[in-house]
Design a protein around this motif. Sequence first.
Motif, short mmCIF file in Angstrom:
data_model
loop_
_atom_site.label_atom_id
_atom_site.label_comp_id
_atom_site.label_asym_id
_atom_site.label_seq_id
_atom_site.Cartn_x
_atom_site.Cartn_y
_atom_site.Cartn_z
N LEU A 143 11.78 -17.32 -37.80
CA LEU A 143 12.07 -17.63 -36.45
C LEU A 143 12.85 -18.65 -36.70
O LEU A 143 13.69 -18.87 -35.52
N TYR A 144 12.72 -19.81 -37.02
CA TYR A 144 13.86 -20.95 -37.26
C TYR A 144 15.28 -20.19 -37.52
O TYR A 144 16.15 -21.14 -37.15
N ASN A 145 14.72 -19.74 -38.48
CA ASN A 145 16.57 -19.06 -38.64
C ASN A 145 17.42 -18.33 -38.03
O ASN A 145 18.60 -18.42 -37.76
N THR A 146 16.26 -17.87 -37.32
CA THR A 146 16.68 -16.87 -35.45
C THR A 146 17.34 -18.21 -34.65
O THR A 146 18.44 -17.40 -34.49
N ILE A 147 16.97 -19.41 -34.80
CA ILE A 147 17.60 -19.91 -33.79
C ILE A 147 18.37 -20.47 -34.40
O ILE A 147 19.61 -20.99 -33.47
#
Length: 605
Positions: free
Chosen positions: A118-122
Amino acid sequence: MRKKPREQTGKKSSRKILRINVVYSIIFLSFTGLILRAAYVEVAKGPAFRSEETSTQFTKMPLLPQRGWIYDANGQVLAWDTPSDGIELDNSTGNTDTEYHDVANKLAPILNETPQKLYNTIIANKSSLQIPLATHITDAQIAYVVEHQSELPNVEVDQTYNRQYPYGDLAGQVLGYVGSITAQNVGYYSKKGYIDSQKVGVGGLEEQYESLLQGKPGTELLTVNPSTNTVEQVGAAPPAIPGDNIQLTLDGRTQAEAQMILKNLIDSSSSNSTIAEGSAVMLNVKTGGVLAMVSYPYLNPNWYSSGTDLTASQIKYLTTSGAQENYAIDAPEYPGSTVKPANLIAAMKHGVVTPNTTVDDNGYIRIGQSIIHEDEGMALGLLNPIEAVAVSSDVFFYEVGLDLGKWFGSSSTSGGSYPSSDGSYQNYLDTDFAKGINTLFQGEWDFGLGPKTGIDLPGEVGGNFYIEDSDKGYEEVPYNLQQSEASIKKTGKYVNHGTPEDLAFAGIGQSQQFTTMQLATYAMNLANNGKKLKPHLLSKVYSATGGPNSNSTPLETVNTKVEGQVQASPAIYQLVKTAMNDVTTGAQGGPMQRHMAYLAHHPTR
């Protein structure tokens, strides 16, 4: 009057009293039941109801408009929207990396993701003002975000639409795609009344007709009960207004076939490993409507609108292939022999070529001390104008360029020279040379080769003209046609350092660059005997509830636009059309057969 018997009157009175007593009893029992029910609700269920009332929360959710659909000429849908509730991170104030990690850690379990993913998506979308975190979310996920709003102040729930392109890479660069508003363009869209969570057109028709397709956002009021994870819609105030639908001149079936043909040609070429790009355009010569526009490598717009991160292979393809470019409108190339019909018309209008002109193509020509050869080393013999176009004789059109620029006498045995009346060589370059090359370039310009065509797509570029500058080691430098013509009109000359060879190379399309769109427009204008039509992709605009398959009346219809006329006699146009027809058919026993026979005996040349 006769009186009723006393006994009968008494019986009626008794029945009346009985009915009244029954009615009073029913009313008494009803009120008693209501009082008992109220007491039960207050005493037994009161705490639960009061708890539910205080725990139920109201929230406003941005209600994004459905984007208008895009149809092809046959009514097939090329782009549409599907509704979806989503969770987004408001990034308009610029969150810190710590805040990104905090959001990822708190939401990952609810979204069934790992915090790192999810952090990578952000991070991958941190240039966007609204970062999509999840689509097609459940009521429980909505309830969690609302209940924990104080812990997730920049996380929002909104109702959005996912853009879908059902035919994948079909006309991908023509359609474009949709993307988030970014820090770079937020000012532009804010002035137009957009909210940060709206998706906007990026490239292609999605960008060109953003104002038609977008619509206007609204607001949805929701009630959320965290204890039961239930979400109810209260209503929209105001409702979102969907965008208009548009229909194109583009024919989906023709587009698909054109893409397949171009791909097969590249794959079957012996030089396929060096072919980085390709393009093709087909126009309706009666209307100017684009039937097909191909740009290779192909682009799948769904990659941008799927709601998922691009894969590593997709990122590599996009960053190395150039697939995001529309080579049909933004990549000028040397046109080569395609300009010969326009140059022949210019030569005939200026009297340096007549239908009876002949040139002996011995395979090469001398210009001063230089020798330039026929393509493939061929010698095509004595040619008239029709035959010269049919076999694409370079020597014939070397002569055309040289004659227009008043460099006379060049042949296989003589290098020729400029008129003695010009005095110095430099004065020749500034006068007769400049006027001659202007005649060629302006003749091409008149047919649409050079200026932007005005096709309704963003990113179109114009063509280029060049000369080889002898003061710069014969480096190819841009030649400003309009500046040259203005200078000659004012002073009679245009200072330059070209060479007579530029005239020859301009005659065969090696001193200029044009886009495929310009070349297609030029061919259309030739077919129409010089009547210049403006090319276009938009055909009709419909309301949000209308479309080509609903028998609805369009809000707007794009009509054929005539932009001018290239003047030449009907006889000249007929001669050129005959020559162009002979390019593909050839006259029996004529120079085309000699051309083909030469190639058959020299397969490696």
